[in-house]
Design a protein around this motif. Sequence first.
Motif, PDB file in Angstrom:
ATOM      1  N   TRP A  92     -27.239 126.958 -45.078  1.00 52.24           N
ATOM      2  CA  TRP A  92     -27.373 127.383 -44.117  1.00 52.24           C
ATOM      3  C   TRP A  92     -27.510 126.549 -42.985  1.00 52.24           C
ATOM      4  O   TRP A  92     -26.809 126.528 -41.720  1.00 52.24           O
ATOM      5  CB  TRP A  92     -28.866 128.248 -43.748  1.00 52.24           C
ATOM      6  CG  TRP A  92     -28.934 129.561 -44.753  1.00 52.24           C
ATOM      7  CD1 TRP A  92     -29.612 129.428 -46.166  1.00 52.24           C
ATOM      8  CD2 TRP A  92     -28.608 130.704 -44.442  1.00 52.24           C
ATOM      9  NE1 TRP A  92     -29.165 130.755 -46.235  1.00 52.24           N
ATOM     10  CE2 TRP A  92     -28.758 131.622 -45.438  1.00 52.24           C
ATOM     11  CE3 TRP A  92     -27.903 131.338 -43.225  1.00 52.24           C
ATOM     12  CZ2 TRP A  92     -28.503 132.876 -45.630  1.00 52.24           C
ATOM     13  CZ3 TRP A  92     -27.711 132.744 -43.071  1.00 52.24           C
ATOM     14  CH2 TRP A  92     -27.939 133.472 -44.174  1.00 52.24           C
ATOM     15  N   GLU A  93     -27.752 125.252 -43.223  1.00 52.54           N
ATOM     16  CA  GLU A  93     -27.522 124.041 -42.355  1.00 52.54           C
ATOM     17  C   GLU A  93     -26.222 123.647 -42.203  1.00 52.54           C
ATOM     18  O   GLU A  93     -25.624 123.336 -40.959  1.00 52.54           O
ATOM     19  CB  GLU A  93     -28.614 122.935 -42.958  1.00 52.54           C
ATOM     20  CG  GLU A  93     -30.118 122.868 -42.558  1.00 52.54           C
ATOM     21  CD  GLU A  93     -30.464 123.926 -43.573  1.00 52.54           C
ATOM     22  OE1 GLU A  93     -30.030 124.382 -44.982  1.00 52.54           O
ATOM     23  OE2 GLU A  93     -31.507 124.521 -42.972  1.00 52.54           O
ATOM     24  N   THR A  94     -25.406 123.911 -43.228  1.00 48.61           N
ATOM     25  CA  THR A  94     -23.968 123.443 -43.156  1.00 48.61           C
ATOM     26  C   THR A  94     -23.378 124.407 -41.913  1.00 48.61           C
ATOM     27  O   THR A  94     -22.568 123.899 -41.030  1.00 48.61           O
ATOM     28  CB  THR A  94     -23.250 123.839 -44.403  1.00 48.61           C
ATOM     29  OG1 THR A  94     -24.012 123.594 -45.215  1.00 48.61           O
ATOM     30  CG2 THR A  94     -21.678 123.237 -44.311  1.00 48.61           C
ATOM     31  N   ILE A  95     -23.720 125.787 -41.990  1.00 50.09           N
ATOM     32  CA  ILE A  95     -23.181 126.542 -40.842  1.00 50.09           C
ATOM     33  C   ILE A  95     -23.553 126.071 -39.511  1.00 50.09           C
ATOM     34  O   ILE A  95     -22.611 126.113 -38.479  1.00 50.09           O
ATOM     35  CB  ILE A  95     -23.764 128.045 -41.127  1.00 50.09           C
ATOM     36  CG1 ILE A  95     -23.202 128.507 -42.428  1.00 50.09           C
ATOM     37  CG2 ILE A  95     -23.425 129.031 -40.006  1.00 50.09           C
ATOM     38  CD1 ILE A  95     -24.061 129.557 -43.217  1.00 50.09           C
ATOM     39  N   ARG A  96     -24.812 125.540 -39.415  1.00 46.69           N
ATOM     40  CA  ARG A  96     -25.335 125.242 -38.077  1.00 46.69           C
ATOM     41  C   ARG A  96     -24.524 123.905 -37.632  1.00 46.69           C
ATOM     42  O   ARG A  96     -24.416 123.568 -36.332  1.00 46.69           O
ATOM     43  CB  ARG A  96     -26.665 125.048 -37.873  1.00 46.69           C
ATOM     44  CG  ARG A  96     -27.553 126.081 -38.209  1.00 46.69           C
ATOM     45  CD  ARG A  96     -27.825 127.108 -36.899  1.00 46.69           C
ATOM     46  NE  ARG A  96     -28.246 126.486 -35.891  1.00 46.69           N
ATOM     47  CZ  ARG A  96     -27.808 126.006 -34.697  1.00 46.69           C
ATOM     48  NH1 ARG A  96     -26.487 125.942 -34.619  1.00 46.69           N
ATOM     49  NH2 ARG A  96     -28.553 125.628 -33.850  1.00 46.69           N
ATOM     50  N   GLN A  97     -24.024 122.906 -38.645  1.00 45.87           N
ATOM     51  CA  GLN A  97     -23.130 121.767 -38.277  1.00 45.87           C
ATOM     52  C   GLN A  97     -21.975 121.918 -37.671  1.00 45.87           C
ATOM     53  O   GLN A  97     -21.395 121.057 -36.790  1.00 45.87           O
ATOM     54  CB  GLN A  97     -23.063 120.873 -39.457  1.00 45.87           C
ATOM     55  CG  GLN A  97     -24.150 120.176 -40.070  1.00 45.87           C
ATOM     56  CD  GLN A  97     -23.527 119.779 -41.521  1.00 45.87           C
ATOM     57  OE1 GLN A  97     -22.470 119.485 -41.727  1.00 45.87           O
ATOM     58  NE2 GLN A  97     -24.605 119.350 -42.375  1.00 45.87           N
ATOM     59  N   VAL A  98     -21.312 123.001 -37.974  1.00 42.03           N
ATOM     60  CA  VAL A  98     -20.051 123.292 -37.343  1.00 42.03           C
ATOM     61  C   VAL A  98     -19.910 122.993 -35.780  1.00 42.03           C
ATOM     62  O   VAL A  98     -20.645 123.618 -35.105  1.00 42.03           O
ATOM     63  CB  VAL A  98     -19.464 124.537 -37.673  1.00 42.03           C
ATOM     64  CG1 VAL A  98     -18.320 124.991 -37.130  1.00 42.03           C
ATOM     65  CG2 VAL A  98     -19.383 124.674 -39.095  1.00 42.03           C
ATOM     66  N   ARG A  99     -19.044 122.459 -35.182  1.00 38.55           N
ATOM     67  CA  ARG A  99     -19.186 122.003 -33.702  1.00 38.55           C
ATOM     68  C   ARG A  99     -18.023 122.968 -32.957  1.00 38.55           C
ATOM     69  O   ARG A  99     -18.080 123.025 -31.614  1.00 38.55           O
ATOM     70  CB  ARG A  99     -18.409 120.552 -33.471  1.00 38.55           C
ATOM     71  CG  ARG A  99     -19.228 119.439 -34.197  1.00 38.55           C
ATOM     72  CD  ARG A  99     -18.901 117.950 -33.925  1.00 38.55           C
ATOM     73  NE  ARG A  99     -19.163 117.734 -32.643  1.00 38.55           N
ATOM     74  CZ  ARG A  99     -18.734 116.713 -32.198  1.00 38.55           C
ATOM     75  NH1 ARG A  99     -17.655 116.074 -32.995  1.00 38.55           N
ATOM     76  NH2 ARG A  99     -18.764 115.943 -31.110  1.00 38.55           N
TER      77      ARG A  99
END
Length: 262
Positions: A92-99
């Motif tokens: 889920w954190e990976t999803i939030r990292q996307v710029r």
Amino acid sequence: MAYECILTEVRGDGALKTGVITLNRPKQLNALNDQLMDELGAALLAFDADDTIGCIVLTGNEKAFAAGADISLMAGYSHMDAFKKGHISRNWETIRQVRKPVIAAVGGFALGGGCELAMMCDVLIAADSAKFGQPEIKLGIVPGAGGTQRLPRAIGKAKAMEMLLTGRMMGADEAERSGLVSRVVPAASLLDEALVTAGQINAMGQPSVMMIKELVNEAFESGLSTGVRYERRLFHALFGTEDQREGMGAFLEKRPASFTHR
Ligand code: HXC
């Protein structure tokens, strides 16, 4: 990487294109299992790293965006399965990292983790068939990917509390009225509408696009004065770009802008 639980494609013909990710476990209403979450994380990062992609659209099928985390997987979990191995809650954190902006195009059920996934996206467009809900209470659990935090921020405490405590679903019109989604479109044109929005964003200067995404997310994660100060610094920084010269020059010369950083 070959994916089994998602489909990916690139759409558009401008300088910047749109990466489309389709959740693809139709028999299980796109229930989110570990493999799907791993593939989703990998596909998002791959599109984010691809200089030809400006925006990402995340969608499902007509019946379901995603009906939540896979209950058949979770049913036998112990505390340690859930906590230590990070099952279900990984990526889920990976999803939030996307710029780059991620647009959720939601048709059918967006429940539990599916609703949380949609709320994590930057723009949320709903088909008239969309149904949102956090039914975890009916399973004897609570949301685990931000539902109790993002839903009240999106629709206010009273409505969120009612939905979370009763597990009731909200249709597309109520979701639009409540501020959960940016707009509602006919189910048959959901993806096309999302691609039009993506195309509009792709025509803008990418530094501004990425900074706006960062700043709006900051609005939910910091106090007002910190967010406003941060915005002022990025606003100043953009005066060092060709895109600012072009955007303002084009306005003064009464012509469309053609941005460099796309
Ligand atoms: C596993 C699921 C599923 C799920 C549906 N299916 N949702 N399997 N996990 N979340 C499966 C069904 O078992 C069924 O499989 C098939 O998909 C079709 O579903 P039906 O129930 O037959 O369809 P329908 O009658 O139309 O009802 C649709 C529905 C219902 C209202 C969406 O399926 C439902 O209530 N699903 C559960 C929704 C939910 O509780 N989500 C929250 C999960 S917890 P078979 O093999 O019978 O055909 C969560 C926590 C997130 O998300 C934590 C994140 C860290």
